[in-house]
Write a protein that holds these residues in place. Structure first.
Motif, PDB file in Angstrom:
ATOM      1  N   ILE A  52       0.847  -1.186   0.000  1.00  0.00           N
ATOM      2  CA  ILE A  52       0.000   0.000   0.000  1.00  0.00           C
ATOM      3  C   ILE A  52       0.883   1.237   0.000  1.00  0.00           C
ATOM      4  O   ILE A  52       1.867   1.317   0.741  1.00  0.00           O
ATOM      5  N   LYS A  53       0.533   2.171  -0.869  1.00  0.00           N
ATOM      6  CA  LYS A  53       1.277   3.432  -0.941  1.00  0.00           C
ATOM      7  C   LYS A  53       0.262   4.561  -0.930  1.00  0.00           C
ATOM      8  O   LYS A  53      -0.612   4.622  -1.789  1.00  0.00           O
ATOM      9  N   VAL A  54       0.368   5.428   0.039  1.00  0.00           N
ATOM     10  CA  VAL A  54      -0.553   6.558   0.208  1.00  0.00           C
ATOM     11  C   VAL A  54      -2.012   6.106   0.058  1.00  0.00           C
ATOM     12  O   VAL A  54      -2.744   6.605  -0.788  1.00  0.00           O
ATOM     13  N   LEU A  55      -2.393   5.127   0.833  1.00  0.00           N
ATOM     14  CA  LEU A  55      -3.743   4.578   0.900  1.00  0.00           C
ATOM     15  C   LEU A  55      -4.176   3.756  -0.312  1.00  0.00           C
ATOM     16  O   LEU A  55      -5.248   3.179  -0.322  1.00  0.00           O
ATOM     17  N   PHE A  56      -3.356   3.714  -1.377  1.00  0.00           N
ATOM     18  CA  PHE A  56      -3.714   2.956  -2.571  1.00  0.00           C
ATOM     19  C   PHE A  56      -3.060   1.574  -2.560  1.00  0.00           C
ATOM     20  O   PHE A  56      -1.882   1.439  -2.226  1.00  0.00           O
ATOM     21  N   LYS A  57      -3.831   0.562  -2.933  1.00  0.00           N
ATOM     22  CA  LYS A  57      -3.276  -0.780  -3.096  1.00  0.00           C
ATOM     23  C   LYS A  57      -2.530  -0.822  -4.418  1.00  0.00           C
ATOM     24  O   LYS A  57      -3.136  -0.603  -5.474  1.00  0.00           O
ATOM     25  N   VAL A  58      -1.226  -1.094  -4.354  1.00  0.00           N
ATOM     26  CA  VAL A  58      -0.396  -1.087  -5.564  1.00  0.00           C
ATOM     27  C   VAL A  58      -0.289  -2.484  -6.162  1.00  0.00           C
ATOM     28  O   VAL A  58      -0.495  -2.686  -7.351  1.00  0.00           O
ATOM     29  N   TYR A  59       0.054  -3.472  -5.321  1.00  0.00           N
ATOM     30  CA  TYR A  59       0.146  -4.854  -5.798  1.00  0.00           C
ATOM     31  C   TYR A  59       0.009  -5.823  -4.631  1.00  0.00           C
ATOM     32  O   TYR A  59       0.220  -5.465  -3.476  1.00  0.00           O
ATOM     33  N   ALA A  60      -0.366  -7.061  -4.983  1.00  0.00           N
ATOM     34  CA  ALA A  60      -0.359  -8.167  -4.028  1.00  0.00           C
ATOM     35  C   ALA A  60       0.928  -8.951  -4.261  1.00  0.00           C
ATOM     36  O   ALA A  60       1.371  -9.093  -5.402  1.00  0.00           O
ATOM     37  N   LEU A  61       1.525  -9.432  -3.177  1.00  0.00           N
ATOM     38  CA  LEU A  61       2.809 -10.122  -3.262  1.00  0.00           C
ATOM     39  C   LEU A  61       2.760 -11.406  -2.454  1.00  0.00           C
ATOM     40  O   LEU A  61       2.324 -11.411  -1.303  1.00  0.00           O
ATOM     41  N   GLY A  62       3.198 -12.499  -3.064  1.00  0.00           N
ATOM     42  CA  GLY A  62       3.312 -13.771  -2.362  1.00  0.00           C
ATOM     43  C   GLY A  62       4.716 -14.319  -2.512  1.00  0.00           C
ATOM     44  O   GLY A  62       5.340 -14.157  -3.572  1.00  0.00           O
ATOM     45  N   ILE A  63       5.239 -14.931  -1.449  1.00  0.00           N
ATOM     46  CA  ILE A  63       6.578 -15.534  -1.486  1.00  0.00           C
ATOM     47  C   ILE A  63       6.419 -17.045  -1.332  1.00  0.00           C
ATOM     48  O   ILE A  63       5.749 -17.518  -0.400  1.00  0.00           O
ATOM     49  N   TYR A  64       7.026 -17.787  -2.266  1.00  0.00           N
ATOM     50  CA  TYR A  64       6.948 -19.251  -2.285  1.00  0.00           C
ATOM     51  C   TYR A  64       8.315 -19.851  -1.963  1.00  0.00           C
ATOM     52  O   TYR A  64       9.329 -19.439  -2.546  1.00  0.00           O
ATOM     53  N   LEU A  65       8.310 -20.811  -1.032  1.00  0.00           N
ATOM     54  CA  LEU A  65       9.549 -21.451  -0.577  1.00  0.00           C
ATOM     55  C   LEU A  65       9.318 -22.959  -0.462  1.00  0.00           C
ATOM     56  O   LEU A  65       8.198 -23.438  -0.654  1.00  0.00           O
ATOM     57  N   ASN A  66      10.373 -23.697  -0.101  1.00  0.00           N
ATOM     58  CA  ASN A  66      10.234 -25.146   0.081  1.00  0.00           C
ATOM     59  C   ASN A  66       9.317 -25.488   1.258  1.00  0.00           C
ATOM     60  O   ASN A  66       8.688 -26.533   1.294  1.00  0.00           O
ATOM     61  N   GLU A  67       9.235 -24.570   2.235  1.00  0.00           N
ATOM     62  CA  GLU A  67       8.281 -24.694   3.347  1.00  0.00           C
ATOM     63  C   GLU A  67       8.058 -23.310   3.926  1.00  0.00           C
ATOM     64  O   GLU A  67       8.854 -22.401   3.699  1.00  0.00           O
ATOM     65  N   LYS A  68       6.978 -23.154   4.679  1.00  0.00           N
ATOM     66  CA  LYS A  68       6.669 -21.843   5.258  1.00  0.00           C
ATOM     67  C   LYS A  68       7.779 -21.404   6.214  1.00  0.00           C
ATOM     68  O   LYS A  68       8.286 -22.215   6.982  1.00  0.00           O
ATOM     69  N   LYS A  69       8.127 -20.144   6.149  1.00  0.00           N
ATOM     70  CA  LYS A  69       9.163 -19.574   7.021  1.00  0.00           C
ATOM     71  C   LYS A  69       8.609 -18.306   7.667  1.00  0.00           C
ATOM     72  O   LYS A  69       7.736 -17.635   7.108  1.00  0.00           O
ATOM     73  N   SER A  70       9.172 -17.956   8.853  1.00  0.00           N
ATOM     74  CA  SER A  70       8.637 -16.796   9.567  1.00  0.00           C
ATOM     75  C   SER A  70       9.709 -15.811  10.026  1.00  0.00           C
ATOM     76  O   SER A  70       9.409 -14.898  10.783  1.00  0.00           O
ATOM     77  N   THR A  71      10.948 -15.998   9.572  1.00  0.00           N
ATOM     78  CA  THR A  71      11.980 -15.003   9.877  1.00  0.00           C
ATOM     79  C   THR A  71      12.672 -14.607   8.579  1.00  0.00           C
ATOM     80  O   THR A  71      12.709 -15.386   7.615  1.00  0.00           O
ATOM     81  N   VAL A  72      13.213 -13.400   8.575  1.00  0.00           N
ATOM     82  CA  VAL A  72      13.925 -12.910   7.386  1.00  0.00           C
ATOM     83  C   VAL A  72      15.089 -13.840   7.056  1.00  0.00           C
ATOM     84  O   VAL A  72      15.274 -14.248   5.897  1.00  0.00           O
ATOM     85  N   ALA A  73      15.857 -14.228   8.075  1.00  0.00           N
ATOM     86  CA  ALA A  73      17.026 -15.087   7.843  1.00  0.00           C
ATOM     87  C   ALA A  73      16.617 -16.419   7.223  1.00  0.00           C
ATOM     88  O   ALA A  73      17.282 -16.920   6.299  1.00  0.00           O
ATOM     89  N   ASP A  74      15.512 -17.000   7.704  1.00  0.00           N
ATOM     90  CA  ASP A  74      15.052 -18.286   7.173  1.00  0.00           C
ATOM     91  C   ASP A  74      14.557 -18.159   5.727  1.00  0.00           C
ATOM     92  O   ASP A  74      14.769 -19.048   4.916  1.00  0.00           O
ATOM     93  N   ILE A  75      13.879 -17.058   5.429  1.00  0.00           N
ATOM     94  CA  ILE A  75      13.384 -16.852   4.058  1.00  0.00           C
ATOM     95  C   ILE A  75      14.558 -16.647   3.109  1.00  0.00           C
ATOM     96  O   ILE A  75      14.645 -17.296   2.062  1.00  0.00           O
TER      97      ILE A  75
END
Length: 196
Positions: A52-75
Motif C-alpha cells: 500500500i502506498k498513500v492509501l492505494f493498493k499497488v500490488y499483491a505479493l506472495g513468497i513461495y519457498l520449500n516450506e513456510k518460514k517466519s523469519t527474514v534469515a530463514d526466508i
C-alpha cells in the motif's frame, strides 16, 4: 478379493482428488495459489500481503519457498528454488515502478553488495525501461532457479536474461524484508506476524 479392495481404494482416492478444490489464498481480492512448481520442485506459499502506498493498493505479493518460514534469515536462506509472485492492483508507469524497486534495493544493500551486484543492478534497472507501463492484473514472477539464476517473467514472458547470483535474489527479497522495507506494514505480514 485383493483386486476388488484395491480398486475400491483407488476409486475412493480418485473420488477424493476429483472433489478436492485447488486451494488459494485471497489477498484483497487477488488469488495466490497455495503451491507453485519452480525448477522442478514443489513450493508452498509462505505468506502474502498487499503493498500500500498513500492509501492505494499497488500490488499483491506472495513468497513461495520449500516450506513456510517466519523469519527474514530463514526466508533469505531457504534452500533450493524460490518464487515471488506480484500481481498489480493498479496501473503504474514502468519508470515509477522501477524507481520504487531500485530505491528499495539500494536502501537495503551495503556498499560492498552494491559494487558486487553492479552488473545485475544495471540489467534489472534497464528492464523497467523496456517493459513500459504495468496494468492492473499484470503478473510478475521472479524465480530463483539453482543452476540458472533469477528468472523474471511478465505475464509469462521473460523480461531479462537470467541473473546468476543467489545473493542478488536475496537482495530482491530485501525490497520487502530488509531493514528498510519499501512498505513497513507489509513486512510483518510476509513474516506471518500479521494478516494482510
Amino acid at each position: 478379493m485383493k483386486r476388488f479392495t484395491s480398486s475400491i481404494i483407488a476409486a475412493a482416492i480418485l473420488g477424493l482428488s476429483a472433489h478436492a478444490p485447488v486451494q488459494a489464498m485471497d489477498v484483497a481480492g487477488v488469488q495466490m495459489e497455495d503451491t507453485a512448481k519452480v525448477g522442478g520442485k514443489d513450493l508452498v506459499l509462505s505468506n502474502a500481503g498487499v503493498r500500500i502506498k498513500v492509501l492505494f493498493k499497488v500490488y499483491a505479493l506472495g513468497i513461495y519457498l520449500n516450506e513456510k518460514k517466519s523469519t527474514v534469515a530463514d526466508i533469505l536462506g531457504a534452500p533450493g528454488p524460490k518464487r515471488f509472485k506480484l500481481v498489480m492492483m493498479r496501473d503504474v508507469s514502468g519508470e515509477e515502478f522501477g524507481s520504487s524497486f531500485m530505491g528499495a534495493i539500494n536502501k537495503n544493500l551495503d556498499k560492498d553488495e552494491k559494487s558486487k551486484f553492479v552488473n545485475q543492478l544495471l540489467k534489472f534497472g534497464e528492464m523497467f525501461e523496456t517493459i513500459g507501463a504495468l496494468k492492473k492484473g499484470d503478473v510478475i514472477l521472479s524465480d530463483w532457479v539453482p543452476g540458472t539464476g533469477t528468472v523474471l517473467l511478465l505475464n509469462g514472458k521473460p523480461i531479462v536474461e537470467p541473473l546468476p547470483d543467489a545473493q542478488f535474489y536475496s537482495a530482491l527479497l530485501k525490497i520487502w524484508l530488509g531493514d528498510k522495507p519499501v512498505d513497513t506494514s507489509l513486512k510483518p505480514v510476509l513474516l506471518g506476524e500479521k494478516h494482510g
